[in-house]
Scaffold this active site. Structure first.
Site, PDB file in Angstrom:
ATOM      1  N   TYR A 127    -101.294  67.630  65.959  1.00  5.63           N
ATOM      2  CA  TYR A 127    -102.620  67.053  66.150  1.00  5.63           C
ATOM      3  C   TYR A 127    -103.564  67.495  65.032  1.00  5.63           C
ATOM      4  O   TYR A 127    -103.650  68.688  64.719  1.00  5.63           O
ATOM      5  CB  TYR A 127    -103.147  67.495  67.522  1.00  5.63           C
ATOM      6  N   ASP A 155     -97.976  73.091  72.679  1.00  5.88           N
ATOM      7  CA  ASP A 155     -98.935  72.042  73.038  1.00  5.88           C
ATOM      8  C   ASP A 155     -98.132  70.951  73.751  1.00  5.88           C
ATOM      9  O   ASP A 155     -97.361  70.228  73.124  1.00  5.88           O
ATOM     10  CB  ASP A 155     -99.605  71.508  71.762  1.00  5.88           C
ATOM     11  N   LYS A 188    -106.275  64.024  78.196  1.00  6.00           N
ATOM     12  CA  LYS A 188    -105.295  62.951  78.058  1.00  6.00           C
ATOM     13  C   LYS A 188    -104.639  62.651  79.408  1.00  6.00           C
ATOM     14  O   LYS A 188    -105.287  62.162  80.299  1.00  6.00           O
ATOM     15  CB  LYS A 188    -104.281  63.333  76.968  1.00  6.00           C
TER      16      LYS A 188
HETATM   17  C1  LIG Z   1    -106.320  65.454  71.949  1.00  4.50           C
HETATM   18  C2  LIG Z   1    -105.350  66.495  71.587  1.00  4.50           C
HETATM   19  C3  LIG Z   1    -105.747  67.820  71.387  1.00  4.50           C
HETATM   20  C4  LIG Z   1    -107.199  68.261  71.437  1.00  4.50           C
HETATM   21  O1  LIG Z   1    -107.734  68.145  72.707  1.00  4.50           O
HETATM   22  P1  LIG Z   1    -109.295  67.809  73.000  1.00  4.50           P
HETATM   23  O2  LIG Z   1    -109.339  67.730  74.466  1.00  4.50           O
HETATM   24  O3  LIG Z   1    -109.605  66.527  72.294  1.00  4.50           O
HETATM   25  O4  LIG Z   1    -110.091  68.946  72.432  1.00  4.50           O
HETATM   26  C5  LIG Z   1    -104.766  68.758  71.115  1.00  4.50           C
HETATM   27  N1  LIG Z   1    -103.464  68.404  71.018  1.00  4.50           N
HETATM   28  C6  LIG Z   1    -103.051  67.135  71.192  1.00  4.50           C
HETATM   29  C7  LIG Z   1    -101.604  66.807  71.082  1.00  4.50           C
HETATM   30  C8  LIG Z   1    -103.973  66.144  71.473  1.00  4.50           C
HETATM   31  O5  LIG Z   1    -103.559  64.876  71.617  1.00  4.50           O
END
Ligand SMILES: *Cc1c(COP(=O)(O)O)cnc(C)c1O
Length: 379
Positions: free
Chosen positions: A98, A170, A195
């Site tokens: 990301y 992540d 998400k």
């Molecule tokens: C969106 C996203 C983030 C960051 O998260 P936020 O809630 O926008 O701060 C981190 N890792 C991945 C894979 C993402 O899609």
């Protein structure tokens, strides 16, 4: 307990004062004490809030962990993990991840003396080769955003255990419905709950889940000291979102598979990046560590010009052109100029993220409408 039952009940108990089945939104900044220091475990809402507590319990349960911590965004959760480190420490991170994570590492933490090495983690030998006594953390994302590369979590966990480093995964793209990194040996799971966990594109939030009590104490100390905590309304929204995670993910997976196959057979499409194809380089590992392949995918067109990609991006009617992913509604995105614009072009191209790449977050609308929309946009 089976997933569906767990997601619906995780963290939520009837409210002790009224019996309310859903955890109330405790919209308060402080708590009245009987005498100085005599309280019910709640002192000030940066440190404790009952709505957040219920959600943190839910985070722990859905990731098969002991402890959950909620943050005001996904990057705030990542920020807290890096704050475990000291100047001079080194992090090994994936070279495809990301864009906001990359920006946080390079633009914020490098200047505090933490160094980051980026390697292709799809080949875990690359981690084993560079890991050293200086390495305190390995940070991976699998599947990656937006190229859907797969890293073998179990294999990386074996390397970090031996080296005495922490492994943080992540898990945003897979969601806990498809993958549970703690079960595979990771020390910390991070999510952008913005998400799939929230799932309705109405909240920004992040979380961390872990098993080790000492690690939890350190991260809780960072959470309350740095203050990137989510408000109770946002916690309520994610608590509610989690209750339908399994139903939404089932449909994301079904729609994702149909869309990926449609794109792959389209005469104007060059390449489709989706980890459910049996000839995807990470397929064997993905089918071991994931329960399904989800609704995220990227593709390039045979006419590989940026203009052609921009034309497709602006021509959809059901798919909305927007950053973010994982909501019920389908989104189309141009990583090079949107979600991944913070990565220098040279670096992006080197890692295979071309200017013409189009990313889809396939939602849970009727798949016939989604395919018709993309088909018409490609033209
Ligand atoms: C969106 C996203 C983030 C960051 O998260 P936020 O809630 O926008 O701060 C981190 N890792 C991945 C894979 C993402 O899609």
């Amino acid at each position: 307990m089976k997933l569906a039952t767990k997601y619906i009940h995780a963290g939520t108990e009837p409210d002790p004062s009224t019996g309310a089945i859903m955890t109330p939104i405790y919209q308060t900044s402080t708590y009245v004490q009987e005498a100085p220091g005599v309280n019910k475990g709640y002192e000030y809402a940066r440190s404790q809030n009952p709505t957040r507590k219920a959600l943190e319990e839910a985070y722990a349960q859905i990731e098969n962990g002991k402890f959950g911590l909620a943050f005001s965004s996904g990057v705030a959760a990542t920020d807290a993990v890096i704050k475990l480190l000291e100047p001079g420490d080194e992090v090994i991170a994936a070279n495809d991840m990301y864009g906001g994570t990359y920006r946080l590492f390079t633009k914020i933490f490098e200047k505090f003396g933490i160094s980051f090495r980026y390697v292709d983690t799809t080949n875990t030998d690359n981690i084993a080769t560079v890991i050293s006594a200086k390495t305190k953390l390995v940070w991976i994302e699998t599947p990656t955003n937006p190229l859907m590369n797969i890293t073998d979590i179990k294999a990386v966990a074996a390397i970090t255990k031996q080296a005495g480093a922490l492994l943080c995964v992540d898990n945003t793209f897979a969601s806990p419905y498809l993958q549970n990194p703690l079960d595979l040996g990771a020390d910390i799971v991070m999510h952008s709950a913005t998400k799939y966990l929230g799932g309705h594109s109405d909240v920004i939030q992040g979380c961390l889940v872990m098993n080790d009590a000492t690690l939890r104490e350190k991260l809780y100390f960072i959470q309350k000291s740095c203050g990137a905590v989510p408000g109770p309304m946002d916690c309520f929204l994610v608590l509610r979102g989690i209750k339908t995670l399994h139903i939404r993910m089932q449909r994301h997976c079904e729609n994702g598979e149909k869309m990926a196959n449609f794109l792959r057979n389209h005469p104007k499409v060059e390449k489709v990046y989706w980890c459910g194809f049996t000839d995807h380089p990470g397929y064997a590992v993905a089918s071991q560590q994931m329960r399904g392949f989800g609704g995220m995918m990227s593709f390039t067109l045979k006419d590989d010009s940026v203009e052609n990609a921009r034309r497709v991006l602006s021509s959809t009617h059901v798919f909305a052109l927007a950053e973010s992913l994982g909501g019920v509604e389908s989104l189309i995105n141009h990583p090079a100029s949107m979600t991944h614009a913070s990565i220098p072009r040279e670096e992006r191209i080197k890692n295979g993220l071309s200017d013409s790449l189009i990313r889809l977050s396939v939602g849970i609308e009727d798949i016939d409408d989604l395919i018709a929309d993309i088909n018409a946009a490609i033209g």
